[in-house]
Design an enzyme around this catalytic site. Structure first.
Site, mmCIF file in Angstrom:
data_model
loop_
_atom_site.group_PDB
_atom_site.id
_atom_site.type_symbol
_atom_site.label_atom_id
_atom_site.label_comp_id
_atom_site.label_asym_id
_atom_site.label_seq_id
_atom_site.Cartn_x
_atom_site.Cartn_y
_atom_site.Cartn_z
ATOM 1 N N TYR A 141 3.187 11.441 9.772
ATOM 2 C CA TYR A 141 4.177 10.803 8.906
ATOM 3 C C TYR A 141 5.498 11.569 8.873
ATOM 4 C CZ TYR A 141 1.002 7.432 6.689
ATOM 5 O OH TYR A 141 0.167 6.388 6.419
ATOM 6 N N LYS A 191 -10.555 14.569 14.666
ATOM 7 C CA LYS A 191 -10.732 14.008 16.016
ATOM 8 C C LYS A 191 -10.632 15.178 16.983
ATOM 9 C CE LYS A 191 -11.161 10.516 18.911
ATOM 10 N NZ LYS A 191 -12.395 9.705 19.010
ATOM 11 N N ASP A 223 -13.868 8.430 14.023
ATOM 12 C CA ASP A 223 -14.411 7.107 14.362
ATOM 13 C C ASP A 223 -15.806 6.933 13.770
ATOM 14 O OD1 ASP A 223 -15.106 9.138 16.139
ATOM 15 O OD2 ASP A 223 -14.933 7.922 17.957
ATOM 16 N N ASP A 247 -5.012 7.566 5.037
ATOM 17 C CA ASP A 247 -4.421 6.272 4.712
ATOM 18 C C ASP A 247 -5.362 5.153 5.142
ATOM 19 O OD1 ASP A 247 -2.471 4.338 3.980
ATOM 20 O OD2 ASP A 247 -1.920 4.156 6.104
ATOM 21 N N ASP A 251 -8.312 2.662 2.573
ATOM 22 C CA ASP A 251 -8.376 1.191 2.461
ATOM 23 C C ASP A 251 -9.780 0.698 2.813
ATOM 24 O OD1 ASP A 251 -5.567 1.147 1.935
ATOM 25 O OD2 ASP A 251 -5.377 -0.781 2.981
#
Ligand code: NAD
Ligand code: IPM
Ligand code: MN
Length: 358
Positions: A141, A191, A223, A247, A251
């Site tokens: 970001y 990751k 993942d 982020d 959700d």
């Protein structure tokens, strides 16, 4: 005590849910005899309209002056094709960075009354109570270089994911401290099979873990974590991750609660020049242009964020517990909005929470 709070309602349903959060805050202040000093400021699309910039200097000044800031949501469809630095969302990134709130706590909890609202099978939801700890002021970001350069087939978009040891260490300690007071388990998500940032992340997390000998540490690739969240969500306690992974996965986590409108968040860790702690409190959801202006948005994420503010910024545990208990009572009464299969309006839910507080 005096509660000096800045409200930044923002855009779309941000305005509607913040009004209900503030209704509850005023009610709590009156009931528990606190002196609430409330101010309001501009951030996001409304700030672009009124001042030409998504994060006006005046808003930064007000936020640094306040003890805590509550926010709604930011984003308007008219800016969907604007470059990132001309969008409402940039205001949100600006205030997070300016206040230095590097830790975003996003609790995900299955409420009994909402088990039917979740698309997951009931038995998967029993005992789900986790906190996603999202690093908030680093990573993709904010990393540079960034931007779009060149032309034709050589036109290139660039973002940079970068983390320093210090950034990883401070968010890791925050996650372990939280876990030490909960179910004593940290799942660090990365990751590291592909990304160097993740390899450093895993190394630093491993180095810090021994400072908290009674907290168990496990690592999960991002993942696999996306899968485990819906396969066996009750396995998690504190789930630690970098900014963008947090982020996306928060959700996904909201599905467990039945609606993204349920999720509160607290962004903490920042300090003012005076040394005082800074907190930003906002629901996880966005401005929801598809339902804005209809009065049907679920305000419980915003109201839960008020409870988080009372707890983290003011240490008012009894007041925070009263808000959380009232939210649960309203959920049990079925007086909920359409996303939870009810028929109540945003305002009715806010009023019902106040009544339940008593
Ligand atoms: P969104 O969270 O706004 O909406 C996703 C879906 O969830 C929509 O169908 C919406 O109606 C529903 N929803 C969201 N909040 C709800 C609530 N409280 N009650 C009932 N239903 C709710 O995500 P989006 O549509 O991808 O983004 C819309 C805009 O919001 C974009 O401009 C985006 O950048 C912005 N956004 C802002 C924030 C923030 O300010 N923190 C967070 C996410 C998205
Ligand atoms: C969130 C939002 C923001 C983020 C956007 C609007 C900048 O999606 O708070 O989850 O990605 O942090
Ligand atoms: Mn998001």
């Amino acid at each position: 005590m005096q509660l000096k709070v800045l409200a930044l309602p923002g855009d779309g349903i941000g305005v509607e849910v913040t009004a209900e959060g503030l209704r509850v805050l005023r009610h709590v202040a009156a009931k528990f005899k606190h002196d609430l000093v409330l101010s309001e400021g501009l951030l996001g699309g409304i700030a672009i309209h009124k001042t030409g910039t998504p994060f006006p200097a005046e808003t930064e000044r007000l936020a640094l002056e306040a003890d805590a800031t509550v926010m709604g949501a930011f984003g308007l469809p008219e800016f969907d094709n604007a470059p990132p630095d001309k969008r409402p969302e940039r205001g949100l990134l600006g205030i997070r960075k300016s206040l230095g709130v590097f830790a975003n706590l996003r609790p995900v909890k299955a409420y009994d009354a909402l088990i039917e609202s979740s698309p997951l099978k009931n038995h998967l939801l029993t005992g789900v109570d986790m906190i996603i700890v999202r690093e908030l002021t680093g990573g993709l970001y904010y990393g540079t270089p960034r931007g779009i350069t060149g032309a034709g087939d050589e036109e290139r978009g660039t973002n940079t994911m970068t983390y320093t040891r210090a950034e990883i260490a401070r968010i890791t300690r925050m996650a372990f401290r939280l876990a030490a007071n909960r179910k004593k388990k940290v799942t660090s998500v990365d990751k590291s099979n592909v990304l160097e940032t993740s390899q450093l992340w895993r190394k630093v997390v491993e180095e810090i873990a021994p400072e908290f000998p009674d907290v168990k540490l496990e690592h999960l690739l991002v993942d696999n974590c996306a899968m485990q969240l819906v396969l066996k969500p009750a396995q998690f306690d504190v789930v630690l991750m970098e900014n963008m992974f947090g982020d996306i996965l928060s959700d996904e986590g909201s599905v467990i609660t039945g609606s993204i409108g349920m999720l509160p968040s607290a962004s903490i860790g920042g300090q003012k020049p005076s040394g005082a702690w800074v907190g930003l409190y906002e629901p996880v959801h966005g401005s929801a242009p598809d339902i804005a202006g209809q009065g049907i948005a679920n305000p419980l994420g915003a109201i839960g964020s008020i409870a988080a503010m009372l707890e983290y910024s003011f240490g008012l545990l009894e007041e925070a517990a009263a808000v959380n208990a009232a939210m649960e009572a309203v959920l049990n009464s079925g007086n909920v909005t359409r996303d939870l299969k009810g028929t109540a309006t945003t305002v009715q839910v806010g009023q019902a929470v106040c009544e339940a507080i008593g």
